[in-house]
Write an enzyme that holds these catalytic residues in place. Sequence first.
Site, PDB file in Angstrom:
ATOM      1  N   ASP A   1       3.090   9.034  -4.734  1.00 14.12           N
ATOM      2  CA  ASP A   1       2.538   8.381  -3.529  1.00 14.12           C
ATOM      3  C   ASP A   1       3.503   7.418  -2.845  1.00 14.12           C
ATOM      4  O   ASP A   1       4.402   6.857  -3.462  1.00 14.12           O
ATOM      5  CB  ASP A   1       1.231   7.645  -3.869  1.00 14.12           C
ATOM      6  CG  ASP A   1       1.392   6.641  -5.007  1.00 14.12           C
ATOM      7  OD1 ASP A   1       2.172   6.895  -5.934  1.00 14.12           O
ATOM      8  OD2 ASP A   1       0.729   5.583  -4.957  1.00 14.12           O
TER       9      ASP A   1
ATOM     10  N   GLU B   1      -0.118   6.074  -7.872  1.00 12.46           N
ATOM     11  CA  GLU B   1       0.344   5.010  -8.763  1.00 12.46           C
ATOM     12  C   GLU B   1       0.212   3.643  -8.102  1.00 12.46           C
ATOM     13  O   GLU B   1      -0.034   2.645  -8.761  1.00 12.46           O
ATOM     14  CB  GLU B   1       1.794   5.270  -9.193  1.00 12.46           C
ATOM     15  CG  GLU B   1       2.294   4.340 -10.275  1.00 12.46           C
ATOM     16  CD  GLU B   1       2.699   2.981  -9.732  1.00 12.46           C
ATOM     17  OE1 GLU B   1       2.337   1.960 -10.352  1.00 12.46           O
ATOM     18  OE2 GLU B   1       3.350   2.916  -8.679  1.00 12.46           O
TER      19      GLU B   1
HETATM   20 ZN   LIG Z   1       5.628   0.376  -6.333  1.00 17.29          ZN
HETATM   21 ZN   LIG Z   2       6.695   2.544  -8.090  1.00 16.65          ZN
END
Ligand SMILES: [Zn+2]
Ligand SMILES: [Zn+2]
Length: 361
Positions: A79, A137
């Site tokens: 991401d 994440e």
């Molecule tokens: Zn980051």
């Molecule tokens: Zn990262």
Amino acid sequence: MEGLLEEVKKFEPRIIELRRRVHQNPELAYHEVKTASLVANVLRSLGVEVTTGVGGTGVLGVLKGTGPGKVVALRADMDALPVEEMVNLPFKSKVKGVMHACGHDSHVSMLLGAAMLLAKRRRDLRGRVKFLFQPAEEHGGRGGAKPMIEDGVMEDPRVNYVFGLHISNRVPSGAFGLRGGAFMAAPDAFKITMIGRGGHGSAPHETVDPIFVAAQVIVALQGISSRMIDHVKPFVISVCSIHSGTKSNIIPDEAVLEGTIRTLDEVTRRKAVAKVRDVAQTVASALTDGMKVVEMDPILGGEDFSRFLQKAPGTFYYLGTLNKSKGCVYPNHSSKFKVDEDVLKYGSVSLANLALEFARR
Ligand SMILES: [Zn+2]
Ligand SMILES: [Zn+2]
């Protein structure tokens, strides 16, 4: 390792090209659709068994070795961040307000590079390698590791070792950063909403002023690190956002503080979270009658690779990309964050090498 360093030269242009493609088309947490389909296509072309839609937009790849051995998982996050890119690159982000400012584009390409190396070395590979391309994440709440684990990526066959790599502008280009024991802090985000009673700015005594209380709470929170937590235990608390009010002569009804707590061990973490709650409530009630403090939500987010480590031993390590001569000096999450692409091959080689070594254990 030497052999791999030689072999990776062939794949390097492709690794860089993939990184640029992902960089140009960044996707926010849980929306990594194009990235996931690119990943799936490359893996399939290498003869890797692919499952898509894992834990949302995640991709699981499995490469079977030729003999019995262990199962090694290698993880990359996919991401991007809601940041407007301020670096002028020929492959600059095409999506307004979205940028790969944490380098996850390079993680994707390095892991695909590792897959290229491993697919080529299939004869030497024991056991199995699982490639975990994880969504979200950067998402503070649920993250992407948890839903992938819930979808069974660490089981059947059970993962024996798991490794993750993060690119960093704190480490010189091409060097690896490693540490025994806890490496990354547990990041707990907090949000404190102070609900008072607004009124006219000329008559504060008739109000319960949430801005005044918020200011005292911010100061008192810093007392947690200096007076309540053991000084040999790493601990950081930062208030990073404060929102309240609309106009210069209106005392508002509420003020919202948000921030982050970083700790390295579970005991300190629990204590710190409890202290933040205590301090906010005590300060507010000491200063005013009628002030309410609500919504003190610790959220475990940040680098959620630790969730995989709860399921199997392994390590998380850094690959440095700090290079002054190339202007790669700004930290991760900066709108000027820049990756030294010459180091990508080392990331691919290190991941492939970990798989080859640990699978034959
Ligand atoms: Zn980051
Ligand atoms: Zn990262």
